[in-house]
Scaffold this active site. Structure first.
Site, short mmCIF file in Angstrom:
data_model
loop_
_atom_site.label_atom_id
_atom_site.label_comp_id
_atom_site.label_asym_id
_atom_site.label_seq_id
_atom_site.Cartn_x
_atom_site.Cartn_y
_atom_site.Cartn_z
N GLU A 46 1.83 9.78 19.97
CA GLU A 46 2.17 10.71 21.04
C GLU A 46 3.65 11.08 21.00
O GLU A 46 4.01 12.24 21.21
CB GLU A 46 1.83 10.10 22.41
CG GLU A 46 0.36 9.76 22.61
CD GLU A 46 0.05 8.31 22.30
OE1 GLU A 46 -0.71 7.71 23.06
OE2 GLU A 46 0.57 7.78 21.29
N CYS A 88 4.04 5.57 26.14
CA CYS A 88 3.59 6.94 25.85
C CYS A 88 3.08 7.65 27.09
O CYS A 88 3.20 8.87 27.21
CB CYS A 88 2.53 6.90 24.76
SG CYS A 88 3.19 6.44 23.14
N SER A 145 -17.63 -7.49 -17.29
CA SER A 145 -17.91 -6.59 -16.17
C SER A 145 -17.15 -5.26 -16.26
O SER A 145 -17.21 -4.47 -15.32
CB SER A 145 -17.55 -7.27 -14.85
OG SER A 145 -16.18 -7.60 -14.80
N ARG A 178 -8.62 0.30 -1.39
CA ARG A 178 -7.55 -0.72 -1.40
C ARG A 178 -6.32 -0.23 -0.64
O ARG A 178 -5.69 -1.00 0.10
CB ARG A 178 -7.15 -1.03 -2.85
CG ARG A 178 -8.14 -1.87 -3.62
CD ARG A 178 -7.61 -2.15 -5.02
NE ARG A 178 -8.52 -2.99 -5.80
CZ ARG A 178 -8.28 -3.39 -7.04
NH1 ARG A 178 -7.16 -3.02 -7.65
NH2 ARG A 178 -9.16 -4.15 -7.67
N GLU A 195 -13.15 -8.62 -2.64
CA GLU A 195 -13.63 -7.97 -3.86
C GLU A 195 -14.41 -8.87 -4.80
O GLU A 195 -15.01 -8.39 -5.75
CB GLU A 195 -12.45 -7.34 -4.60
CG GLU A 195 -11.96 -6.05 -4.00
CD GLU A 195 -11.43 -5.06 -5.03
OE1 GLU A 195 -11.45 -5.40 -6.23
OE2 GLU A 195 -11.00 -3.98 -4.63
#
Length: 337
Positions: A67, A100, A184, A200, A269
């Site tokens: 704001e 704000c 992999s 990420r 992960e």
């Protein structure tokens, strides 16, 4: 006299406009997701005569607030305008900046539209009350579900005392994450891997298990142009002493210890045992599943034992919230139901 159509009814245009402008505020809120903790990532637009006169989003480190940024851009055009903000304006004074709600009152806005009330007890309802006391009209719960998703990390920290946890899986069609020998690279293609790096960049923390850390020595960085500085802090899950410490790496010995980590968004992960440990502990809020159109057969399964004793208990836990094609691969996003 003819019947009123939905677009002719009083307030119909305003409701449509409210959703449209709040969508813009939510887009702005995403700019610093994962970089504002302990403050939420908030977006704000100020609209006068159907035009945006001020835009703001919580800055890195949590200040200035959205704001304050939008009001500074709008200047005198704020008077009589409508402010769209994804979280209730704060009502508490801080050494880092004014409240704000007070800034909006001082700027003379006529109306404030809010997606979500702030669960922080220092503000919860008090920001809206301060605006109402100054004669400012308020509307709440506009695109509330999207705002909850946008600020899921902030909300998880306040609800559960820990970061929001996203579990990433990259698998073949038959649910494997590697060949039997552990190879992999790569299950998925370049587009899916780029998307994973963008994910990420939206997390403060990234975690792998000790086995993955020792076997693959993953960098766990962000390899996208312009986003290299958004790499999350690295965390290793290990029940064994870490041995020689590495700079910038945090070790924890159980999933429950994520409550001690700084930051509101954690990306898990790998590998299969680590993923299973978080699921077994009930600490996964979001699943990010990349699926490649390949079959491996006899490879390493994506998950170990997650403690499921009754197949019926597996149903109804996850609901899909997004799905899209990434080159030849597909990504699906699930949240807890």
């Amino acid at each position: 006299m003819g019947h009123l159509t939905p677009s002719d009814r009083p307030g119909a245009h305003r409701q449509g406009d409210d959703g449209r402008w709040m969508a813009a505020a939510l887009m702005l809120a995403g700019r610093t997701r994962g970089q504002t903790a302990p403050n939420p990532n908030v977006g704000c637009v100020i609209v006068a005569d159907g035009r945006v006169v001020g835009r703001g989003w919580t800055q890195i480190g949590g200040r200035p607030h959205a704001e304050a940024m939008a009001l500074a851009q709008a200047g005198a055009k704020s008077r009589g305008a409508t402010c769209y903000v994804t979280l209730e304006p704060c009502a508490h004074e801080s050494a880092r900046g004014p409240a704000c709600a007070e800034l909006l009152v001082a700027a003379g806005v006529a109306r404030v539209v809010v997606a979500l009330r702030d669960p922080d007890p220092r503000t919860d309802g008090a920001g809206l009350a301060r605006l109402a006391a100054a004669g400012i009209a308020t509307t709440t719960d506009v695109r509330a579900d999207e705002a909850r998703r946008s600020m899921a990390g902030f909300l998880a920290r306040r609800r559960a005392g820990r970061p929001q946890v996203t579990l990433k899986l990259a698998t073949s069609l038959d649910g494997c994450i590697a060949l039997a020998d552990g190879s992999s690279r790569w299950i998925t293609g370049a587009a899916a891997r780029a998307h994973a790096h963008l994910e990420r960049a939206r997390h403060e923390l990234i975690l792998v298990g000790r086995g993955t850390w020792l076997a693959d020595a993953p960098a766990l960085d962000v390899r996208l142009p312009g986003l290299a500085d958004r790499a999350p802090r690295r965390v290793i899950l290990s029940s064994q002493p870490p041995g020689e410490a590495q700079a910038g790496v945090r070790w924890i010995d159980s999933p429950a210890q994520i409550a001690t980590l700084p930051g509101d968004h954690l990306l898990v992960e790998g590998g299969a045992r680590t993923a299973a440990a978080f699921l077994r502990a009930g600490l996964v809020d979001r699943l990010l599943v990349y699926r490649a159109p390949i079959l491996i057969g006899g490879g390493i399964a994506a998950l170990g034992d997650i403690g499921l004793a009754d197949l019926g208990a597996a149903h109804g836990r996850w609901r899909i919230v997004d799905a899209r094609q990434l080159g030849s691969d597909r990504v699906e996003v699930y949240e807890t139901g």
